[in-house]
Design a protein around this motif. Structure first.
Motif, PDB file in Angstrom:
ATOM      1  N   ILE A  24       0.722  -1.480  -0.177  1.00 25.14           N
ATOM      2  CA  ILE A  24      -0.115   0.510   0.273  1.00 25.14           C
ATOM      3  C   ILE A  24       0.816   1.281   0.309  1.00 25.14           C
ATOM      4  O   ILE A  24       0.456   2.212  -1.007  1.00 25.14           O
ATOM      5  N   ARG A  25       2.220   1.580   0.882  1.00 25.85           N
ATOM      6  CA  ARG A  25       2.923   2.068   1.343  1.00 25.85           C
ATOM      7  C   ARG A  25       3.595   2.686  -0.246  1.00 25.85           C
ATOM      8  O   ARG A  25       3.532   4.119  -0.321  1.00 25.85           O
ATOM      9  N   ARG A  26       3.914   1.309  -1.648  1.00 26.37           N
ATOM     10  CA  ARG A  26       4.816   2.169  -2.160  1.00 26.37           C
ATOM     11  C   ARG A  26       3.217   2.666  -3.322  1.00 26.37           C
ATOM     12  O   ARG A  26       4.347   3.496  -4.252  1.00 26.37           O
ATOM     13  N   ARG A  27       1.881   2.411  -3.363  1.00 21.68           N
ATOM     14  CA  ARG A  27       1.107   3.152  -4.212  1.00 21.68           C
ATOM     15  C   ARG A  27       1.131   4.395  -3.333  1.00 21.68           C
ATOM     16  O   ARG A  27      -0.011   4.819  -4.235  1.00 21.68           O
ATOM     17  N   VAL A  28       1.029   4.817  -1.884  1.00 20.16           N
ATOM     18  CA  VAL A  28       0.718   6.101  -1.460  1.00 20.16           C
ATOM     19  C   VAL A  28       1.584   7.302  -1.404  1.00 20.16           C
ATOM     20  O   VAL A  28       2.720   6.791  -1.091  1.00 20.16           O
ATOM     21  N   GLY A  29       1.050   8.884  -1.174  1.00 13.98           N
ATOM     22  CA  GLY A  29       2.204   9.738  -1.040  1.00 13.98           C
ATOM     23  C   GLY A  29       1.498   9.814   0.409  1.00 13.98           C
ATOM     24  O   GLY A  29       0.062  10.443   0.813  1.00 13.98           O
ATOM     25  N   TYR A  30       2.426   9.926   1.249  1.00 11.50           N
ATOM     26  CA  TYR A  30       1.417  10.717   2.806  1.00 11.50           C
ATOM     27  C   TYR A  30       2.203  12.130   3.147  1.00 11.50           C
ATOM     28  O   TYR A  30       3.667  11.731   3.225  1.00 11.50           O
ATOM     29  N   LEU A  31       1.257  12.621   3.580  1.00 15.31           N
ATOM     30  CA  LEU A  31       1.670  14.049   4.090  1.00 15.31           C
ATOM     31  C   LEU A  31       1.249  13.520   5.904  1.00 15.31           C
ATOM     32  O   LEU A  31       0.948  13.816   6.055  1.00 15.31           O
ATOM     33  N   PRO A  32       2.659  13.969   6.797  1.00 17.36           N
ATOM     34  CA  PRO A  32       2.205  13.771   7.864  1.00 17.36           C
ATOM     35  C   PRO A  32       1.549  14.527   8.780  1.00 17.36           C
ATOM     36  O   PRO A  32       1.618  15.910   7.889  1.00 17.36           O
ATOM     37  N   GLY A  33       0.500  14.914   9.460  1.00 20.11           N
ATOM     38  CA  GLY A  33      -0.422  15.719   9.855  1.00 20.11           C
ATOM     39  C   GLY A  33       0.629  16.484  10.734  1.00 20.11           C
ATOM     40  O   GLY A  33       0.847  18.065  11.022  1.00 20.11           O
ATOM     41  N   ASP A  34       1.527  16.113  11.811  1.00 20.41           N
ATOM     42  CA  ASP A  34       2.914  16.774  12.549  1.00 20.41           C
ATOM     43  C   ASP A  34       3.853  17.037  12.078  1.00 20.41           C
ATOM     44  O   ASP A  34       4.792  15.903  12.340  1.00 20.41           O
ATOM     45  N   LEU A  35       4.691  17.246  10.485  1.00 25.49           N
ATOM     46  CA  LEU A  35       5.956  17.255   9.940  1.00 25.49           C
ATOM     47  C   LEU A  35       7.047  17.330  10.373  1.00 25.49           C
ATOM     48  O   LEU A  35       6.249  18.443  11.018  1.00 25.49           O
ATOM     49  N   VAL A  36       7.965  16.975  11.415  1.00 26.54           N
ATOM     50  CA  VAL A  36       9.168  16.680  12.082  1.00 26.54           C
ATOM     51  C   VAL A  36      10.179  16.924  11.138  1.00 26.54           C
ATOM     52  O   VAL A  36      10.085  15.477  10.653  1.00 26.54           O
ATOM     53  N   LEU A  37      10.875  17.943  11.491  1.00 29.32           N
ATOM     54  CA  LEU A  37      12.328  17.505  10.316  1.00 29.32           C
ATOM     55  C   LEU A  37      13.373  17.117  10.862  1.00 29.32           C
ATOM     56  O   LEU A  37      13.607  18.925  11.260  1.00 29.32           O
ATOM     57  N   THR A  38      14.633  16.976  11.832  1.00 35.31           N
ATOM     58  CA  THR A  38      15.840  17.431  12.643  1.00 35.31           C
ATOM     59  C   THR A  38      16.755  17.143  12.150  1.00 35.31           C
ATOM     60  O   THR A  38      17.749  17.384  12.333  1.00 35.31           O
ATOM     61  N   SER A  39      16.669  16.231  10.479  1.00 34.02           N
ATOM     62  CA  SER A  39      18.111  16.130   9.776  1.00 34.02           C
ATOM     63  C   SER A  39      18.459  17.938  10.057  1.00 34.02           C
ATOM     64  O   SER A  39      18.388  18.587   9.375  1.00 34.02           O
ATOM     65  N   ARG A  40      19.952  17.663   9.913  1.00 29.78           N
ATOM     66  CA  ARG A  40      20.926  18.399   9.669  1.00 29.78           C
ATOM     67  C   ARG A  40      21.704  18.198   7.998  1.00 29.78           C
ATOM     68  O   ARG A  40      22.198  19.463   7.707  1.00 29.78           O
ATOM     69  N   ARG A  41      20.944  17.499   7.184  1.00 32.21           N
ATOM     70  CA  ARG A  41      21.313  17.513   6.051  1.00 32.21           C
ATOM     71  C   ARG A  41      19.596  18.302   4.846  1.00 32.21           C
ATOM     72  O   ARG A  41      19.066  18.870   5.501  1.00 32.21           O
ATOM     73  N   ASP A  73      11.175  11.706  18.360  1.00 32.97           N
ATOM     74  CA  ASP A  73      11.775  13.609  17.832  1.00 32.97           C
ATOM     75  C   ASP A  73      10.374  13.846  16.334  1.00 32.97           C
ATOM     76  O   ASP A  73      10.588  14.652  15.696  1.00 32.97           O
ATOM     77  N   GLY A  74       9.525  12.551  16.436  1.00 34.09           N
ATOM     78  CA  GLY A  74       8.550  12.440  15.101  1.00 34.09           C
ATOM     79  C   GLY A  74       9.340  12.206  13.758  1.00 34.09           C
ATOM     80  O   GLY A  74       8.469  11.649  12.886  1.00 34.09           O
ATOM     81  N   GLY A  75      10.464  11.508  13.671  1.00 34.64           N
ATOM     82  CA  GLY A  75      10.766  11.353  12.236  1.00 34.64           C
ATOM     83  C   GLY A  75      10.848   9.794  11.223  1.00 34.64           C
ATOM     84  O   GLY A  75      10.583   9.409  10.389  1.00 34.64           O
TER      85      GLY A  75
END
Lengths: 325, 265
Positions: free
Chosen positions: A98-115, B103-105
């Motif tokens: 299923i996830r291969r065919r779905v695009g998902y935007l989380p309601g509370d998107l957290v991005l912690t990467s330094r990249r 952290d939510g990731g």
């Protein structure tokens, strides 16, 4: 609207004779979905069906169970009861497919990467078997997203853009978007709605949640309202729009009589003040326009119909009178 | 080359790896650098040790500070390097699932076509590489310093001891990873690893003195790694196998629990 015969010329029956409109299976099919978090019940037997190729708005106040329902679709949260099918598959057993065919935007998107955003999006693309850098760049440009900045230094709005790019970039059959427009400024909201319309034009499906109707009313074909873990209503947006009331103000070259407008179909809350008529019109303003046309019209203002009021007051009343059960 | 969950996780913690590597190398070098002066004053040292209670000596493993393997075993391999490796591995193991989830990731990652077991196994593999590199740093430091400070121990025994302390780290890292995967709570994951480490260390040291506590040593990674005295005896396959099997079992249990629960709520 294209003429009714157009599809005879432009939509020939495909080779092999398959019928184009032979009742396709719903893309999302939820029956009697319940979810308990310990002793707390979050969903009380939800039923919902989303058709292929439609844009479906999933509405309700915060905490109503929207995100829980969405997470069940992706197998992030396991249902306590009921049946769920996404693209014909059960999330419990075919989550990866299923996830291969779905695009998902989380309601509370957290991005912690330094990249950088570019690096993160390339990685997420690789998890899906690779997404061309040009496709990512194209989406980023549309949303005015700077791909070269580290994601954790991005503002809320820019993080949301990263989330939208990763949800759209692999052109999934189904987009599941939890509060997609939160944090976007009005200009970008419009760009986002255009992207959603393009997805629909390609026959793909969009399931998007919001706590306000106005965010989905311009683009959704249908909308459902969920409240306290129960489905309160499913509405066709066109029908809702037709029922919606709009405020109208007409100024004439000369004073008019209130009696002329008082009995017109759909007109209520009429106020006539010399040469100016103010009223609320339910449904089509046709009768009012034709009556007004008998005079010289100097100004004609009509406010957007407030679907929000209609939608929520209507169903709140019904629910509280015990009618919706 | 396509980026994988494994490669990404390792790359994301490259800085931490360099930091821990420098720390481990510094501690290893510092302690072993004292060896020549220690050996030169071994007569005085032995006299001093004899004045100490026998129980304390056994507990601390200071039986023979006058030999290279005795000295290194009591200092580099006895406490500080294992402690550093346990902390480094437990922090990374707790981050791998529970930390990422808090952290939510993790939600975004698991919304992609990856299985939970796959993510867990790939991050465990990254943890293993991380710990192995730190073990290699210990080995490399001693190998490089060896001739200068005249340790006089063959490379294979240094390798066996370095492997043993790396495996102590891996056991505790896997415990943190497994508890974190089962609960989604970083604090619980770190707490579990800390309890295991304290119990394990006591089981290895104190239990030598207190008979009633002897059973503790079977729950001690330190016991399996250090009791065979790899600096003196080289590789011992049976305890090494235990130290390899325990992380695998822990991760399997963690995966089973991880697959049964809700994520990100």
């Amino acid at each position: 609207m294209p003429p009714f015969w157009e599809h005879l010329f432009w939509n020939p029956v495909p080779e092999g004779g398959a019928l184009v409109h032979a009742a396709p299976d719903p893309v999302i099919d939820i029956r009697g979905l319940t979810k308990d978090y310990g002793a707390h019940r979050a969903l009380f037997g939800l039923d919902l069906s989303v058709r292929a190729g439609e844009v479906f708005g999933f509405l309700g106040p915060n905490g109503a169970g929207k995100s829980t329902t969405i997470r069940v679709l992706l197998d992030l949260v396991r249902r306590s009861g009921g049946e769920v099918r996404v693209l014909g598959l059960d999330p419990r057993t075919d989550g990866v497919a299923i996830r291969r065919r779905v695009g998902y935007l989380p309601g509370d998107l957290v991005l912690t990467s330094r990249r950088t955003a570019r690096d993160l999006l390339a990685y997420l693309g690789d998890l899906r078997g690779g997404v061309p850098a040009a496709r990512i760049a194209e989406l980023a440009e549309r949303l005015d997203l700077d791909l070269s900045r580290p994601v954790r230094s991005l503002s809320k709005g820019n993080r949301q853009k990263v989330g939208l790019v990763q949800a759209f970039m692999h052109r999934p059959e189904l987009l599941v978007l939890d509060e997609p427009t939160s944090g976007l400024d009005p200009l970008l909201q419009r760009e986002f709605l255009e992207m959603v319309q393009e997805v629909r034009a390609e026959g793909r499906t969009v399931f998007m949640s919001s706590h306000v109707l106005s965010e989905v009313q311009d683009v959704a074909d249908r909308a459902a309202v969920v409240r306290r873990g129960r489905l309160v209503a499913v509405e066709d947006m066109d029908a809702l729009r037709r029922r919606a009331a709009r405020r109208v103000r007409v100024r004439f070259a000369a004073p008019v009589a209130a009696a002329e407008f008082a009995s017109l179909a759909g007109v209520r809350d009429l106020h006539v003040d010399g040469d100016t008529v103010r009223c609320v019109v339910e449904g089509s303003p046709d009768a009012l326009v034709k009556q007004a046309a008998r005079h010289t019209v100097l100004e004609f203002d009509s406010a957007e119909p407030d679907l929000e009021d209609l939608f929520f007051t209507y169903y709140t009343d019904r629910e509280e009178s015990g009618d919706a059960a | 080359m396509r980026r994988s969950v494994f490669g990404r996780f390792l790359r994301d913690h490259l800085r931490a790896l360099v930091g821990w590597g420098v720390g481990v190398a510094a501690v290893t070098a510092l302690y072993s650098a004292f060896w020549p002066s220690m050996r030169d004053s071994s007569g005085a040292m032995d006299a001093y040790l004899e004045s100490l209670p026998q129980g304390l000596l056994e507990t601390m493993g200071w039986n023979s500070l006058s030999t290279a393997e005795g000295y290194l075993g009591a200092t580099v391999f006895g406490l500080l390097v294992p402690a550093l490796l346990v902390i480094a591995a437990a922090v990374l193991g707790a981050r791998a699932i529970a930390g990422d989830e808090e952290d939510g990731g993790l939600e975004l990652l698991l919304a992609h076509p990856v299985s939970r077991t796959g993510v867990l196994v790939q991050r465990f593999a990254a943890l293993t590489v991380f710990v192995a590199v730190l073990g290699a740093v210990v080995f490399g430091t001693l190998l490089l310093l060896g001739p200068a400070i005249d340790i006089g121990l063959p490379a294979d025994r240094l390798l066996a001891a370095s492997t043993a302390v790396a495996l102590i780290g891996l056991v505790h890292g896997a415990a943190a990873l497994a508890v974190g995967a089962a609960t989604g709570r970083r604090a619980l994951a770190l707490g579990a690893a800390a309890v295991l480490a304290v119990v394990g260390y006591l089981g290895h040291t104190l239990a030598r003195q207190v008979e009633e506590l002897e059973w503790l040593r079977f729950a001690s990674a330190f016991h399996y790694a250090l009791e065979p005295d790899p600096l003196a005896n080289g590789f011992d396959p049976a305890p090494t196998a235990v130290l390899l099997a325990v992380p695998v079992v822990l991760v399997a249990l963690g995966a089973a629990a991880f697959n049964r629960r809700d994520v990100g709520v």
